[in-house]
Design an enzyme around this catalytic site. Structure first.
Site, short mmCIF file in Angstrom:
data_model
loop_
_atom_site.label_atom_id
_atom_site.label_comp_id
_atom_site.label_asym_id
_atom_site.label_seq_id
_atom_site.Cartn_x
_atom_site.Cartn_y
_atom_site.Cartn_z
N LYS A 1 -4.53 89.21 74.07
CA LYS A 1 -3.78 89.68 72.91
C LYS A 1 -4.23 89.00 71.61
O LYS A 1 -3.54 89.08 70.60
CB LYS A 1 -2.29 89.43 73.12
CG LYS A 1 -1.71 90.20 74.31
CD LYS A 1 -0.22 89.95 74.42
CE LYS A 1 0.38 90.72 75.58
NZ LYS A 1 1.85 90.56 75.65
N PRO B 1 1.51 95.89 70.70
CA PRO B 1 0.14 95.46 70.94
C PRO B 1 -0.04 94.78 72.30
O PRO B 1 0.62 93.80 72.60
CB PRO B 1 -0.11 94.47 69.79
CG PRO B 1 0.91 94.78 68.76
CD PRO B 1 2.11 95.23 69.54
N GLU B 2 -0.91 95.34 73.11
CA GLU B 2 -1.31 94.71 74.37
C GLU B 2 -2.83 94.68 74.39
O GLU B 2 -3.48 94.94 73.38
CB GLU B 2 -0.70 95.48 75.55
CG GLU B 2 0.82 95.48 75.50
CD GLU B 2 1.50 96.02 76.77
OE1 GLU B 2 0.87 95.99 77.83
OE2 GLU B 2 2.66 96.46 76.67
N ASN C 1 4.63 94.23 78.04
CA ASN C 1 5.81 94.85 78.65
C ASN C 1 5.56 96.27 79.14
O ASN C 1 6.11 96.69 80.16
CB ASN C 1 6.98 94.84 77.66
CG ASN C 1 8.13 94.00 78.16
OD1 ASN C 1 7.95 93.11 78.98
ND2 ASN C 1 9.32 94.31 77.70
N ARG D 1 12.81 89.41 78.65
CA ARG D 1 12.01 90.60 78.40
C ARG D 1 12.53 91.76 79.23
O ARG D 1 12.93 91.61 80.39
CB ARG D 1 10.54 90.34 78.73
CG ARG D 1 9.92 89.21 77.95
CD ARG D 1 9.84 89.47 76.47
NE ARG D 1 8.99 90.61 76.17
CZ ARG D 1 7.67 90.56 76.04
NH1 ARG D 1 7.04 89.40 76.19
NH2 ARG D 1 6.96 91.64 75.74
#
Length: 272
Positions: free
Chosen positions: A51, A2-3, A175, A259
């Site tokens: 988000k 989810p972005e 990401n 990340r």
């Protein structure tokens, strides 16, 4: 994952099915959400900020959800699904249900929140205070790029990849878009914010907004297409050949959360 694009789509779907309707059922295994007098409340608005998804209620409260990496909102009209699914959602989630976070029902629709990292029911003013710590929403009609540039300048020591993920600077990038945007703009993920001029920073932000908006109406997220069976240039393609120069894509971990960042050493000028 989810972005900002995923959350805006979720908010639009929730808004279409819930806004203007009264909640007939509000079920959750989360103790803080039990017996809060939500049933009977009118949903007055649903929106996204980065988000986060915010569901506003007629009594001045709001429900805030943050999905992190595994969370997901799903919505459906009762008239369009099989009875078996309705029967399944009609069961109250058990106290140890790690899959279901929340079920919201109206007379005509069901919304299910799964594996959310955060869900909070509070007065709208308290929710707004929490959101005030976020940067401008990249997909908002009122997006303020000058404000984002100002916030970037406050953290010149950060790598550009880490800065794009920092929601207090700009809300919505995750990401996938971090890696893809920096590849498309031929910028090394490891250079500091302070080493980049405003023209380059502005170009990166503009490209991120463009790619995310492009994916608001598609069946799946993509920054490239379907050539070579890939929807992305570099994301999750470590060890595969770059679609532009044939160099092998690499992955490194960055920041305190380690990340993953995907990049092409040749196209983005990253030394071996």
């Amino acid at each position: 994952m989810p972005e900002g694009d995923t959350l805006l789509i979720a908010a639009r779907n929730l808004d279409a099915l819930l806004t203007g309707r009264r909640i007939t059922r509000f079920a959750s295994p989360v103790p803080e959400l039990k017996e809060q007098g939500v049933e009977g409340q009118l949903v007055t608005a649903v929106r996204a900020h980065g988000k986060h998804v915010i569901i506003e209620l007629g009594d001045g409260r709001a429900l805030l959800s943050f999905l992190r990496m595994q969370g997901h909102w799903s919505t459906f009209e009762k008239s369009r699904v099989r009875p078996r699914l309705l029967q399944k959602t009609a069961r109250d989630p058990a106290w140890d249900d790690e899959e279901t976070t929340l079920i919201i029902e109206t007379e005509t629709a069901v919304a299910i929140l799964r594996r959310a990292a955060l869900v909070q029911l509070a007065p709208l003013a308290k929710i707004e205070a929490r959101l005030s710590g976020l940067g401008p929403d990249l997909l908002s009609p009122g997006y303020d790029q000058a404000e984002v540039l100002s916030r970037l300048h406050e953290s010149p020591e950060l790598s550009i990849a880490e800065a794009l993920l920092r929601q207090s600077i700009v809300a919505g990038i995750g990401n996938v878009y971090k890696s893809e945007v920096l590849f498309v703009e031929k910028v090394s993920p490891f250079v500091s914010v302070g080493s980049l001029d405003d023209a380059t920073l502005g170009r990166i932000l503009k490209r991120a907004r463009e790619l995310m908006r492009r994916n608001l109406n598609g069946p799946r997220r993509t920054t490239f297409g379907t050539f070579a069976g890939s929807a992305f240039f570099v994301y999750e393609r470590s060890g595969q050949h770059c679609l532009k120069c044939d160099t092998k894509i690499r992955m490194r971990r960055q920041g305190t959360l380690q990340r993953s960042t995907y990049f092409c050493p040749e196209c983005q000028g990253v030394p071996e």
